[in-house]
Enzyme design. Structure first.
Site, PDB file in Angstrom:
ATOM      1  CB  VAL A  23      -0.992   0.004   1.186  1.00  0.00           C
ATOM      2  CG1 VAL A  23      -1.811   1.291   1.229  1.00  0.00           C
ATOM      3  CG2 VAL A  23      -1.931  -1.201   1.103  1.00  0.00           C
ATOM      4  CB  CYS A  24       3.958   2.166   1.840  1.00  0.00           C
ATOM      5  SG  CYS A  24       3.293   2.036   3.517  1.00  0.00           S
TER       6      CYS A  24
END
Length: 180
Positions: free
Chosen positions: A74-75
């Site tokens: 997600v990052c």
């Protein structure tokens, strides 16, 4: 059988006490909201250079996003969305800054790997995380984005742990709508 249960029971107690202490510390932590002044901070960027927030107030909108970990799924999506929108942020007069507890070397590797054109700051003790009131989520540091105006005030705040891409999209939309 009791030998196996006792260590597990002790671990459960330790885990519960640690969780309660963490919850108590976070409850005492002031959350930044729209209208608050941005706390001043100094950290080191991915190139080993000192970054002092006071040097940028009044010059640009600051888009400061806190993320849990370099190279995580997600990052990475979040960072790449900020990268893909970087020219739009720049045209709108905004400087993008990513912050997490990773090392300078980790940030350098992450920035090089994904060709990230913006500043990544190392906050190894999460002091700036705490100054901004970013809460831990699911045993990780939180994911929050703040837009700081030219007067050093928080004008936009967004929190969503699993929607990294939306942080860049919503921050850019806010800046464009309020920069006319």
């Amino acid at each position: 059988m009791k030998k196996k249960l006792i260590p597990g029971f002790i671990l459960a107690i330790i885990f519960t006490v640690a969780s309660l202490n963490n919850a108590k510390a976070q409850a005492q932590q002031k959350e930044l909201i729209v209208g608050d002044a941005m706390p001043a901070f100094s950290l080191t960027d991915q190139n080993g250079k000192a970054f002092n927030s006071a040097d940028y107030v009044g010059k640009n909108f600051l888009v400061i996003y806190f993320y849990p970990k370099d190279e995580s799924m997600v990052c990475t999506k979040e960072a790449c969305q900020f990268r893909d929108s970087f020219n739009d942020f720049t045209k709108a007069g905004a400087k993008v800054i990513g912050i997490n507890g990773g090392t300078v070397a980790s940030h350098k590797s992450f920035a090089d790997h994904y060709k990230l054109p913006f500043t990544l700051l190392s906050d190894p003790d999460n002091k700036v995380y705490h100054k901004f009131g970013v809460k831990d989520k699911m045993f990780m540091t939180g994911r929050e984005t703040f837009v700081i105006d030219l007067h050093g005030k928080v004008v936009f705040a967004y929190t969503a742990m699993m929607q990294g891409k939306k942080h860049a999209d919503d921050a850019l939309a806010f800046i464009k709508a309020h920069n006319k």
